[in-house]
Design a protein around this motif. Structure first.
Motif, PDB file in Angstrom:
ATOM      1  N   GLN A 148     -24.054  11.925 -14.006  1.00  0.00           N
ATOM      2  CA  GLN A 148     -23.679  10.709 -14.736  1.00  0.00           C
ATOM      3  C   GLN A 148     -24.943  10.039 -15.249  1.00  0.00           C
ATOM      4  OE1 GLN A 148     -21.203   7.946 -12.616  1.00  0.00           O
ATOM      5  NE2 GLN A 148     -21.048   6.530 -14.323  1.00  0.00           N
ATOM      6  N   THR A 149     -24.981   9.787 -16.554  1.00  0.00           N
ATOM      7  CA  THR A 149     -26.150   9.170 -17.161  1.00  0.00           C
ATOM      8  C   THR A 149     -26.301   7.719 -16.703  1.00  0.00           C
ATOM      9  OG1 THR A 149     -26.022  10.592 -19.116  1.00  0.00           O
ATOM     10  CG2 THR A 149     -27.220   8.516 -19.358  1.00  0.00           C
ATOM     11  N   GLU A 150     -27.510   7.395 -16.291  1.00  0.00           N
ATOM     12  CA  GLU A 150     -27.866   6.015 -15.941  1.00  0.00           C
ATOM     13  C   GLU A 150     -29.292   5.799 -16.432  1.00  0.00           C
ATOM     14  OE1 GLU A 150     -28.525   3.292 -11.980  1.00  0.00           O
ATOM     15  OE2 GLU A 150     -26.848   4.704 -11.984  1.00  0.00           O
ATOM     16  N   THR A 151     -29.415   5.340 -17.657  1.00  0.00           N
ATOM     17  CA  THR A 151     -30.723   5.246 -18.298  1.00  0.00           C
ATOM     18  C   THR A 151     -31.515   4.075 -17.725  1.00  0.00           C
ATOM     19  OG1 THR A 151     -29.741   6.124 -20.327  1.00  0.00           O
ATOM     20  CG2 THR A 151     -31.915   5.089 -20.507  1.00  0.00           C
ATOM     21  N   PRO A 152     -32.708   4.324 -17.195  1.00  0.00           N
ATOM     22  CA  PRO A 152     -33.526   3.219 -16.684  1.00  0.00           C
ATOM     23  C   PRO A 152     -33.914   2.259 -17.805  1.00  0.00           C
ATOM     24  CG  PRO A 152     -34.364   5.346 -15.941  1.00  0.00           C
ATOM     25  CD  PRO A 152     -33.348   5.628 -17.000  1.00  0.00           C
ATOM     26  N   ALA A 153     -34.018   1.001 -17.469  1.00  0.00           N
ATOM     27  CA  ALA A 153     -34.461   0.007 -18.441  1.00  0.00           C
ATOM     28  C   ALA A 153     -35.954   0.183 -18.671  1.00  0.00           C
ATOM     29  CB  ALA A 153     -34.165  -1.396 -17.935  1.00  0.00           C
TER      30      ALA A 153
ATOM     31  N   ASP B 106     -31.584  14.575  -6.226  1.00  0.00           N
ATOM     32  CA  ASP B 106     -30.503  13.623  -6.459  1.00  0.00           C
ATOM     33  C   ASP B 106     -30.441  13.097  -7.882  1.00  0.00           C
ATOM     34  OD1 ASP B 106     -29.786  13.803  -3.763  1.00  0.00           O
ATOM     35  OD2 ASP B 106     -31.197  12.225  -3.186  1.00  0.00           O
ATOM     36  N   ALA B 107     -31.319  13.577  -8.766  1.00  0.00           N
ATOM     37  CA  ALA B 107     -31.346  13.100 -10.145  1.00  0.00           C
ATOM     38  C   ALA B 107     -31.722  14.245 -11.070  1.00  0.00           C
ATOM     39  CB  ALA B 107     -32.330  11.938 -10.299  1.00  0.00           C
ATOM     40  N   ALA B 108     -31.532  14.032 -12.363  1.00  0.00           N
ATOM     41  CA  ALA B 108     -31.823  15.095 -13.330  1.00  0.00           C
ATOM     42  C   ALA B 108     -32.045  14.491 -14.707  1.00  0.00           C
ATOM     43  CB  ALA B 108     -30.670  16.096 -13.387  1.00  0.00           C
ATOM     44  N   VAL B 109     -32.745  15.248 -15.537  1.00  0.00           N
ATOM     45  CA  VAL B 109     -32.816  14.970 -16.971  1.00  0.00           C
ATOM     46  C   VAL B 109     -32.174  16.153 -17.671  1.00  0.00           C
ATOM     47  CG1 VAL B 109     -34.286  14.442 -18.947  1.00  0.00           C
ATOM     48  CG2 VAL B 109     -34.982  13.707 -16.653  1.00  0.00           C
TER      49      VAL B 109
ATOM     50  N   CYS C 248     -30.106  11.092 -15.441  1.00  0.00           N
ATOM     51  CA  CYS C 248     -28.845  11.107 -14.698  1.00  0.00           C
ATOM     52  C   CYS C 248     -29.021  11.000 -13.192  1.00  0.00           C
ATOM     53  CB  CYS C 248     -28.100  12.431 -14.965  1.00  0.00           C
ATOM     54  SG  CYS C 248     -27.888  12.851 -16.701  1.00  0.00           S
ATOM     55  N   ARG C 249     -27.977  10.516 -12.561  1.00  0.00           N
ATOM     56  CA  ARG C 249     -27.777  10.681 -11.127  1.00  0.00           C
ATOM     57  C   ARG C 249     -26.872  11.890 -10.912  1.00  0.00           C
ATOM     58  NH1 ARG C 249     -29.498   6.350  -8.008  1.00  0.00           N
ATOM     59  NH2 ARG C 249     -29.791   4.365  -9.112  1.00  0.00           N
ATOM     60  N   VAL C 250     -27.118  12.622  -9.841  1.00  0.00           N
ATOM     61  CA  VAL C 250     -26.268  13.761  -9.480  1.00  0.00           C
ATOM     62  C   VAL C 250     -25.127  13.240  -8.611  1.00  0.00           C
ATOM     63  CG1 VAL C 250     -26.159  15.983  -8.303  1.00  0.00           C
ATOM     64  CG2 VAL C 250     -28.220  15.358  -9.604  1.00  0.00           C
ATOM     65  N   LEU C 251     -23.898  13.354  -9.097  1.00  0.00           N
ATOM     66  CA  LEU C 251     -22.733  12.890  -8.343  1.00  0.00           C
ATOM     67  C   LEU C 251     -22.185  13.970  -7.416  1.00  0.00           C
ATOM     68  CD1 LEU C 251     -20.750  10.904 -11.073  1.00  0.00           C
ATOM     69  CD2 LEU C 251     -22.552  10.097  -9.532  1.00  0.00           C
ATOM     70  N   ALA C 252     -22.318  15.230  -7.809  1.00  0.00           N
ATOM     71  CA  ALA C 252     -21.823  16.338  -6.982  1.00  0.00           C
ATOM     72  C   ALA C 252     -22.542  17.604  -7.426  1.00  0.00           C
ATOM     73  CB  ALA C 252     -20.319  16.512  -7.132  1.00  0.00           C
ATOM     74  N   SER C 253     -22.812  18.509  -6.456  1.00  0.00           N
ATOM     75  CA  SER C 253     -23.487  19.763  -6.762  1.00  0.00           C
ATOM     76  C   SER C 253     -23.086  20.783  -5.713  1.00  0.00           C
ATOM     77  CB  SER C 253     -25.008  19.568  -6.763  1.00  0.00           C
ATOM     78  OG  SER C 253     -25.676  20.761  -7.112  1.00  0.00           O
TER      79      SER C 253
END
Length: 240
Positions: A151-156, A6-9, A98-103
């Motif tokens: 979609q990029t969602e950078t952790p704090a 569900d996530a990626a770099v 990133c979070r994976v929005l669709a695959s």
């Protein structure tokens, strides 16, 4: 290919001609196995553009929380001597968590098109609908095997040691990945229009950045685990 998790770099960078041979050795024989030994890392792949020094690297993660896991942060803050030597050679680094929005798709293909974009303010929903619909139909288009929307969602978090060595990283925003088994022209996915102009018409801001890359090496967590087990079996046999 459907992404494994569900996530990626997703990362892009360039390596100078004189450093490229060692870079390939390091990334294939140390860095990929190291990353894929971290819990939550499912698959890593390295791709190279037609212009030989440009690379795209993708790590597929089980969950978004893997990005802030202790195992991952420990590696990022304690790079090996070889990694410490190689990190400054990554030029123009763009690194997106990133979070994976669709695959959608099946398997790993040989060609990857990457499109980096940002939505026009107020048009996020329209652009997302267009891209999700596109991902759903790509595998049925001749020459293509899969597509993914990130979609990029950078952790704090504080900058890691690896980031400090590289001197800081840029980040993408929304990322469309389109895979295929040949260098098929992407415009056929956009009714014959150039991808950038069609995406702007659908809600992207400014001009998206489009790249095409060939697969060089892909490794799964299972590959690393199997290799480790065989090495341990060999040591046990040698000492028994």
């Amino acid at each position: 290919m459907t992404l494994l998790g569900d996530a990626a770099v997703a990362m892009w960078w360039n390596v100078a001609d004189n450093d490229r041979t060692e870079f390939h050795e390091w990334h294939s024989k140390e860095h990929l196995p190291e990353r894929l030994s971290i819990s939550g890392f499912n698959r890593g792949s390295r791709w190279q553009a037609d212009e030989a020094g440009a690379f795209f690297v993708l790590y597929e993660l089980q969950t978004y929380e893997t990005l802030t896991s202790q195992g991952y942060l420990t590696r990022l803050n304690d790079p090996t001597p070889w990694s410490t030597e190689m990190m400054p050679l990554h030029r123009g680094m763009v690194r997106s968590q990133c979070r994976v929005l669709a695959s959608n798709g099946l398997g790993v293909a040989g060609v990857m098109h990457t499109i980096r974009m940002s939505p026009e303010p107020g048009r996020e929903s329209a652009l997302k609908r267009f891209l999700v619909d596109l991902v759903a139909r790509v595998p049925q288009v001749p020459g293509f095997t899969g597509a993914h929307l990130l979609q990029t969602e950078t952790p704090a978090a504080a900058p890691t040691r690896e980031q400090q060595i590289r001197g800081g990283d840029a980040a993408a925003d929304w990322i469309l990945l389109v895979a295929g088994h040949a260098a098929t022209a992407v415009p056929q996915l956009f009714d014959g229009q150039p991808p950038s102009s069609r995406l702007v018409a659908e809600g992207a801001a400014e001009t998206p950045v489009v790249g095409r890359f060939q697969l060089v090496h892909a490794v799964t967590a299972g590959d690393v685990a199997t290799t480790t087990e065989k090495m341990e079996e060999g040591r046990d046999a040698h000492t028994s």
